[in-house]
Design an enzyme around this catalytic site. Structure first.
Site, PDB file in Angstrom:
ATOM      1  N   ILE A 129     -11.489   9.041   5.673  1.00 56.31           N
ATOM      2  CA  ILE A 129     -12.647   9.554   4.953  1.00 56.31           C
ATOM      3  C   ILE A 129     -13.812   8.661   5.367  1.00 56.31           C
ATOM      4  CG2 ILE A 129     -13.590  10.168   2.702  1.00 56.31           C
ATOM      5  CD1 ILE A 129     -10.961  11.595   3.403  1.00 56.31           C
ATOM      6  N   LYS A 137      -3.300   1.333   8.682  1.00 56.23           N
ATOM      7  CA  LYS A 137      -3.396   0.217   7.742  1.00 56.23           C
ATOM      8  C   LYS A 137      -2.065  -0.518   7.675  1.00 56.23           C
ATOM      9  CE  LYS A 137      -6.746   2.275   4.527  1.00 56.23           C
ATOM     10  NZ  LYS A 137      -6.981   2.647   3.105  1.00 56.23           N
ATOM     11  N   ARG A 182     -22.895 -12.287  -0.570  1.00 57.89           N
ATOM     12  CA  ARG A 182     -21.980 -13.352  -0.143  1.00 57.89           C
ATOM     13  C   ARG A 182     -22.684 -14.212   0.907  1.00 57.89           C
ATOM     14  NH1 ARG A 182     -15.886 -10.794   0.257  1.00 57.89           N
ATOM     15  NH2 ARG A 182     -16.084  -9.294  -1.452  1.00 57.89           N
ATOM     16  N   HIS A 195     -17.457   3.242  -0.807  1.00 59.25           N
ATOM     17  CA  HIS A 195     -16.326   2.427  -1.264  1.00 59.25           C
ATOM     18  C   HIS A 195     -16.618   2.054  -2.715  1.00 59.25           C
ATOM     19  CE1 HIS A 195     -13.270  -0.955  -0.363  1.00 59.25           C
ATOM     20  NE2 HIS A 195     -13.487  -0.941  -1.670  1.00 59.25           N
ATOM     21  N   GLU A 212      -3.410   7.201   7.256  1.00 58.93           N
ATOM     22  CA  GLU A 212      -4.114   8.108   6.358  1.00 58.93           C
ATOM     23  C   GLU A 212      -5.205   8.852   7.113  1.00 58.93           C
ATOM     24  OE1 GLU A 212      -4.063   6.223   1.882  1.00 58.93           O
ATOM     25  OE2 GLU A 212      -5.638   5.560   3.256  1.00 58.93           O
ATOM     26  N   LYS A 231       0.807  -1.214   0.000  1.00 55.21           N
ATOM     27  CA  LYS A 231       0.000   0.000   0.000  1.00 55.21           C
ATOM     28  C   LYS A 231       0.849   1.277   0.000  1.00 55.21           C
ATOM     29  CE  LYS A 231      -4.107  -2.023   2.183  1.00 55.21           C
ATOM     30  NZ  LYS A 231      -3.625  -3.417   2.200  1.00 55.21           N
ATOM     31  N   ASN A 236      -6.092  -4.070  -5.825  1.00 53.53           N
ATOM     32  CA  ASN A 236      -6.065  -5.516  -5.659  1.00 53.53           C
ATOM     33  C   ASN A 236      -5.553  -6.119  -6.952  1.00 53.53           C
ATOM     34  OD1 ASN A 236      -9.040  -5.118  -3.827  1.00 53.53           O
ATOM     35  ND2 ASN A 236      -7.121  -5.786  -2.950  1.00 53.53           N
ATOM     36  N   LYS A 286     -16.362  -6.894   2.840  1.00 54.50           N
ATOM     37  CA  LYS A 286     -17.556  -6.649   2.043  1.00 54.50           C
ATOM     38  C   LYS A 286     -18.613  -7.723   2.282  1.00 54.50           C
ATOM     39  CE  LYS A 286     -14.368  -4.738  -1.299  1.00 54.50           C
ATOM     40  NZ  LYS A 286     -13.579  -5.037  -2.503  1.00 54.50           N
ATOM     41  N   ARG A 309      -5.459  -8.942  -8.457  1.00 58.35           N
ATOM     42  CA  ARG A 309      -6.009 -10.286  -8.627  1.00 58.35           C
ATOM     43  C   ARG A 309      -7.469 -10.156  -9.031  1.00 58.35           C
ATOM     44  NH1 ARG A 309      -9.293 -10.028  -4.278  1.00 58.35           N
ATOM     45  NH2 ARG A 309      -8.500  -9.032  -2.388  1.00 58.35           N
TER      46      ARG A 309
END
Length: 455
Positions: A203, A158, A339, A208, A200, A116, A291, A237, A293
């Site tokens: 926010i 993070k 999901r 997202h 950071e 990151k 990401n 998520k 992938r």
């Protein structure tokens, strides 16, 4: 085209890749742990090799055993799916050294964008907006306190090498910072073997928003629109949709153009996702991470764009150009994914492994798909992620997609284990969600407190 690829994963994504490869005429080899001997991907693949015991570190993360399986079976490429080794640059580099094609970006690009801190620096060079934050790794609480004072609270900690919501802490005051930093750093060290952090400005609440991109080795980079992934619990998520109701035509062009610019800057190849935070009050968006992938939620993009992302991954890795150009990509209707996890939402989402004694998956009609590796009589092992299925719907508009998802979840029946199907049904039926009136704070601060009050 490849004659044979090895799939270094399990569960529904392994099944998804097997099906895509078969439709391309490509043979498949899968790996499995002793706990997955009876898993669906083992039954569906052309070949299957056991690479170790149940523990992931000894099987699905065992690079030597996986590479040995590829060599022994003559696999020309390895598809890592998501999770496990999918964003491990060391594994991608080992594949390169052994002349086995890694179906994903190069190890160099993965290092650049998977970390990151590196990604943030590259996005600044590319002219992509980023949130105010630390300019490098943060290793001590003293550094963290100093940087937080400069940025201003609230902040978010993070893990540099993080993913899956691990190594992340939100901090509102200086009193919270030291214990939060120490906890996040310890979690990151345990999960990724790397305790480096960065900071950071937070926010929050925000939307997202992520943009699906595809690149090839011929210099082509395209986007396949955006997904709204704001419905999250503990930074993970729960439900995704495309397109986002929070974005109009002008902002959509700006955010997708920024994603393409980001991918072009690093000469990105294969499938990837650029994630942004959108401050709805100001209309400004900020790069969050990439990401490198395929994403869990890639099917919603496939529904609205008509592009098979997994097939494109395989074709690009084979050296082919993308099968579509940006001007050929059109977007139609609205798609939603829920999901489905083997967990108990009433008891803090505790995992619920066990034997499935009866199973009925929803079907019928146009625009409904269920990605799963479940079958009646299958025993869900306790060693891996609790996600057991994804229900994805597509409608001519958002209302039709919402109604189709409600219908699908009402039909979904799993006996023998507890799942979050009823939780998802309540969420998709909530007036705020139906109206598209939600952000990253909604699930944790609004929906869950009311849901957990219910008997």
């Amino acid at each position: 085209m490849f004659n044979k690829i090895l799939i270094a994963n399990r569960g529904e994504i392994a099944v998804r890749i097997i099906r895509a490869a078969r439709e391309l005429g490509v043979g498949t080899v899968v790996i499995y742990s002793t706990a997955d001997r009876d898993a669906l991907h083992v039954h569906l693949a052309d070949e299957a090799i056991c690479v170790g015991p149940a523990r992931s570190t000894e099987s699905y993360l065992n690079m030597n055993n996986i590479l040995s399986a590829a060599v022994a079976t003559g696999a020309q490429a390895i598809h890592p799916g998501f999770g496990f080794l999918s964003e491990n640059s060391k594994f991608a580099r080992l594949c390169e050294e052994m002349n086995i094609k890694f179906i994903g970006p190069s190890a160099k690009v993965m290092d650049m964008m998977g970390d990151k801190i590196n990604a943030r620096a590259e996005m600044i060079k590319a002219g992509v907006p980023v949130t105010p934050g630390s300019e490098g790794e943060v290793h001590t609480t003293d550094e963290a306190v100093k940087i937080a004072e400069e940025i201003g609270y609230p902040i978010i900690l993070k893990a540099s090498a993080g993913g899956g919501g691990k190594g992340i802490r939100k901090v509102n005051t200086v009193e919270e910072l030291v214990p939060a930093f120490e906890a996040a750093q310890a979690e990151a060290q345990a999960a990724f073997g790397n305790g480096a952090m960065f900071i950071e400005r937070m926010i929050f609440p925000a939307r997202h928003i992520e943009v699906q991109i595809l690149g090839d080795s011929h210099g082509n980079v395209i986007h396949l629109g955006e997904r709204d992934c704001s419905l999250q619990r503990n930074n993970q998520k729960v439900l995704e949709e495309s397109p986002s109701v929070a974005i109009g035509h002008t902002l959509r062009n700006e955010i997708t153009s920024a994603a393409v610019k980001a991918a072009q800057h690093v000469s990105y190849e294969n499938a990837g996702t650029i994630e942004f935070l959108l401050d709805e009050s100001s209309g400004k968006f900020y790069f969050m991470e990439m990401n490198t992938r395929v994403q869990v939620e890639h099917p919603v993009t496939e529904f609205v764009s008509g592009v098979d992302i997994v097939k494109e991954q395989i074709r690009v890795a084979n050296g082919n150009e993308l099968s579509v150009k940006q001007e050929d990509v059109t977007f139609s209707g609205h798609a939603i994914e829920c999901r489905i996890n083997a967990e108990n939402p009433k008891f803090n989402f505790a995992p619920s492994p066990g034997k499935i004694t009866n199973l009925f998956l929803p079907g019928g009609g146009v625009g409904l798909r269920v990605d799963s590796a479940m079958y009646s009589g299958y025993t869900i092992p306790p060693y891996y992620d609790s996600m057991i299925a994804k229900v994805i719907v597509h409608g001519e508009n958002r209302f039709e997609a919402l109604m189709k998802m409600q219908r699908a979840l009402l039909e979904f029946d799993v006996e023998g284990v507890t799942t979050n199907v009823d939780f998802q049904l309540e969420l998709i039926s909530d007036p705020h969600v139906v109206a598209g009136d939600y952000d990253t704070s909604f699930l944790g601060n609004v929906f869950l407190p009311e849901y957990q009050k219910e008997d």
